[in-house]
Design a protein around this motif. Structure first.
Motif, PDB file in Angstrom:
ATOM      1  N   HIS A 166       0.707  -1.390  -0.022  1.00 58.75           N
ATOM      2  CA  HIS A 166       0.208   0.106   0.035  1.00 58.75           C
ATOM      3  C   HIS A 166       0.877   1.194  -0.191  1.00 58.75           C
ATOM      4  O   HIS A 166       0.293   2.416  -0.113  1.00 58.75           O
ATOM      5  CB  HIS A 166      -0.994  -0.017   1.202  1.00 58.75           C
ATOM      6  CG  HIS A 166      -1.964  -1.333   0.930  1.00 58.75           C
ATOM      7  ND1 HIS A 166      -3.050  -0.986   0.265  1.00 58.75           N
ATOM      8  CD2 HIS A 166      -2.306  -2.252   1.667  1.00 58.75           C
ATOM      9  CE1 HIS A 166      -3.975  -1.977   0.392  1.00 58.75           C
ATOM     10  NE2 HIS A 166      -3.329  -2.723   1.192  1.00 58.75           N
ATOM     11  N   ALA A 167       2.033   1.311   0.144  1.00 61.17           N
ATOM     12  CA  ALA A 167       3.087   2.449   0.069  1.00 61.17           C
ATOM     13  C   ALA A 167       2.983   3.097  -1.315  1.00 61.17           C
ATOM     14  O   ALA A 167       2.970   2.101  -2.261  1.00 61.17           O
ATOM     15  CB  ALA A 167       4.370   2.052   0.703  1.00 61.17           C
ATOM     16  N   LYS A 168       3.174   4.231  -1.405  1.00 67.32           N
ATOM     17  CA  LYS A 168       3.363   5.028  -2.530  1.00 67.32           C
ATOM     18  C   LYS A 168       4.772   4.767  -3.141  1.00 67.32           C
ATOM     19  O   LYS A 168       5.112   4.720  -4.211  1.00 67.32           O
ATOM     20  CB  LYS A 168       3.126   6.539  -2.367  1.00 67.32           C
ATOM     21  CG  LYS A 168       1.498   6.936  -2.470  1.00 67.32           C
ATOM     22  CD  LYS A 168       0.888   6.728  -3.716  1.00 67.32           C
ATOM     23  CE  LYS A 168      -0.622   7.191  -3.788  1.00 67.32           C
ATOM     24  NZ  LYS A 168      -1.042   6.615  -5.154  1.00 67.32           N
ATOM     25  N   HIS A 169       5.683   4.654  -2.232  1.00 67.00           N
ATOM     26  CA  HIS A 169       7.165   4.389  -2.569  1.00 67.00           C
ATOM     27  C   HIS A 169       7.694   3.910  -0.989  1.00 67.00           C
ATOM     28  O   HIS A 169       7.395   3.825  -0.149  1.00 67.00           O
ATOM     29  CB  HIS A 169       7.877   5.508  -2.762  1.00 67.00           C
ATOM     30  CG  HIS A 169       9.156   5.259  -3.750  1.00 67.00           C
ATOM     31  ND1 HIS A 169       8.805   5.189  -5.160  1.00 67.00           N
ATOM     32  CD2 HIS A 169      10.240   5.473  -3.285  1.00 67.00           C
ATOM     33  CE1 HIS A 169      10.071   4.987  -5.746  1.00 67.00           C
ATOM     34  NE2 HIS A 169      11.030   5.216  -4.639  1.00 67.00           N
ATOM     35  N   ILE A 170       8.913   3.046  -1.512  1.00 70.64           N
ATOM     36  CA  ILE A 170       9.792   2.460  -0.435  1.00 70.64           C
ATOM     37  C   ILE A 170      11.167   2.777  -0.451  1.00 70.64           C
ATOM     38  O   ILE A 170      11.641   2.711  -1.590  1.00 70.64           O
ATOM     39  CB  ILE A 170       9.436   0.800  -0.451  1.00 70.64           C
ATOM     40  CG1 ILE A 170       7.937   0.552  -0.315  1.00 70.64           C
ATOM     41  CG2 ILE A 170      10.239   0.223   0.685  1.00 70.64           C
ATOM     42  CD1 ILE A 170       7.737  -1.057  -0.580  1.00 70.64           C
ATOM     43  N   ILE A 171      11.726   3.490   0.602  1.00 70.20           N
ATOM     44  CA  ILE A 171      13.114   3.433   0.665  1.00 70.20           C
ATOM     45  C   ILE A 171      13.804   2.407   1.438  1.00 70.20           C
ATOM     46  O   ILE A 171      13.227   1.962   2.533  1.00 70.20           O
ATOM     47  CB  ILE A 171      13.302   4.734   1.572  1.00 70.20           C
ATOM     48  CG1 ILE A 171      12.856   5.961   0.708  1.00 70.20           C
ATOM     49  CG2 ILE A 171      14.860   5.064   1.738  1.00 70.20           C
ATOM     50  CD1 ILE A 171      12.461   7.208   1.201  1.00 70.20           C
ATOM     51  N   SER A 172      14.629   1.856   0.803  1.00 72.76           N
ATOM     52  CA  SER A 172      15.633   0.650   1.344  1.00 72.76           C
ATOM     53  C   SER A 172      16.877   1.300   2.020  1.00 72.76           C
ATOM     54  O   SER A 172      17.429   2.247   1.148  1.00 72.76           O
ATOM     55  CB  SER A 172      15.435  -0.399   0.666  1.00 72.76           C
ATOM     56  OG  SER A 172      16.576  -0.319  -0.416  1.00 72.76           O
ATOM     57  N   LEU A 173      17.532   0.315   2.673  1.00 71.56           N
ATOM     58  CA  LEU A 173      19.070   1.073   3.309  1.00 71.56           C
ATOM     59  C   LEU A 173      20.299   0.313   2.589  1.00 71.56           C
ATOM     60  O   LEU A 173      21.230   0.771   3.039  1.00 71.56           O
ATOM     61  CB  LEU A 173      18.950   1.323   4.594  1.00 71.56           C
ATOM     62  CG  LEU A 173      18.616   2.513   5.238  1.00 71.56           C
ATOM     63  CD1 LEU A 173      16.961   2.757   5.162  1.00 71.56           C
ATOM     64  CD2 LEU A 173      18.876   2.834   6.824  1.00 71.56           C
TER      65      LEU A 173
END
Length: 414
Positions: A166-173
């Motif tokens: 459901h996220a608009k975008h995902i940031i991974s590290l």
């Protein structure tokens, strides 16, 4: 743009933990956005609130409106106390999120339970969100044996997939985290890797406190010593008994000029102290908490740094703050995780890899390096340049801001 930012462990440079969220929020404010941080006061003991109630405190920190629940947390807390802290914060985050005005929600894990108020606010306020993944949950606690209940693991896996979907975008590290997210059926274009930051503005010569530096060298008896520094969390994931075993080997070899400093605090500190006492080690120093603003000074006394993890595949995907701090400080790094940090140090020739199951590798390496202090110091400009080019906090926070603005515009256009 008005951003509601959920992070259970928000911290500033007056705190004793990493400040990634602070740097991102500060950049958003500098770019003209409004930021409401919903957090706990676990790492805000040195900040002064402008409003205090029985349940929470409010702060204004560098233009960031901070609403912090009174919710004590330490790495050394047991499973049930941690769970209670997570549950309390989930309720607080949802209530305060409902009350706050926002165009977009930015939520960061760990813990994965941050997904619950995120999804609740997404539904109840029709608030779109960006989700930042700092650890692969529940895979990390599963591999570490912290969570064994199959029903709970299944529920957490469902929660993980749902919050990603459901996220608009995902940031991974890290690259490994990105692959873990993609394995859940998420499209690659929906994920951006933005690693932890090298805070080059903090690691400037003027931030090295010469009086404190001299005091530390005298107090810790480091004159003419070769110093290995591991600075950060002291949790089970860090596998710090590896350093103790290496210290035992060094002491047996009579290598008294080599000192291992383990800075920070956490769940395993007491067991490390006990192991040192039982073995009669005089070459290991445990310093306790170090304030973020004092990290450059502490790092300055080291000849080389260490980033240690337990020998588990999921931990090789981590994006450890101490690693990027070492880059900012221009310090060579020893790693024992066979993942992307190993690739960075070996490809750029700015450090060394030692096997996580062989502490004798570390001991023998330190014996060799103790006579190469000048060569290690000479690497500093190269290491700082790598940090500047690839991991600068100034540059990477701009990337986060760009993602948020782009998603906000997409929402309004649709």
């Amino acid at each position: 743009m008005k951003v509601i930012y959920l992070h259970q462990y928000f911290a500033t440079r007056n705190s004793t933990t990493a400040t990634r969220t602070y740097e991102i929020a500060k950049k958003l404010v500098q770019k003209g956005h409004q930021v409401t941080m919903i957090t706990t006061d676990a790492f805000l003991e040195s900040e002064i609130p402008f409003k205090t109630t029985h349940y929470y405190r409010e702060y204004l920190i560098d233009g960031i409106v901070v609403k912090a629940q009174r919710n004590h947390y330490e790495n050394k807390m047991g499973f049930y106390r941690r769970t209670w802290a997570f549950l309390k914060y989930m309720h607080f985050a949802y209530i305060q999120g409902r009350k706050s005005d926002g165009d977009l929600l930015l939520a960061t894990s760990t813990p994965l339970t941050i997904a619950i108020p995120t999804l609740m606010l997404h539904v109840s306020k029709s608030l779109d969100y960006i989700f930042e993944v700092r650890d692969l949950w529940p895979e990390a606690p599963k591999q570490m044996g912290i969570i064994k209940n199959p029903i709970l693991l299944k529920g957490l896996s469902y929660l993980e997939r749902t919050v990603y979907r459901h996220a608009k975008h995902i940031i991974s590290l890290s690259p490994g985290m990105t692959e873990g997210i993609l394995a859940q059926g998420i499209k690659r274009q929906k994920v951006t890797m933005i690693p932890n930051f090298s805070d080059l503005s903090l690691f400037q010569p003027q931030h090295i406190q010469t009086e404190l530096q001299a005091e530390l060298i005298k107090q810790l008896k480091l004159q003419d010593k070769f110093v290995l520094l591991h600075l950060g969390a002291m949790g089970e994931a860090n596998g710090l008994m590896y350093l103790i075993e290496a210290a035992k080997i060094l002491q047996k070899k009579g290598q008294q000029q080599i000192v291992i400093i383990i800075g920070g605090d956490g769940k395993v500190r007491a067991s490390l102290q006990q192991a040192c006492q039982s073995a009669g080690l005089t070459n290991v120093l445990l310093t306790g908490y170090i304030k973020r603003k004092n990290v450059p000074t502490m790092t300055s006394i080291a000849n080389i740094t260490m980033t240690s993890f337990k020998n588990l595949p999921v931990l090789a995907t981590n994006s450890p703050n101490k690693f990027f701090d070492a880059l900012a400080a221009g310090k060579p790094i020893i790693v024992n995780a066979n993942g992307w940090t190993k690739e960075i140090v070996e490809k750029n020739q700015i450090g060394y890899y030692v096997r996580p199951t062989h502490p004798e590798d570390l001991a023998l390496l330190l014996v060799t390096l103790q006579n190469k202090k000048q060569a290690l110091r000479a690497l500093a400009p190269k290491i700082r340049a790598i940090a500047q080019q690839n991991y600068s906090a100034e540059h990477l926070t701009d990337q986060v801001e760009t993602i948020l603005v782009q998603q906000w515009r997409n929402i309004h256009e649709n």
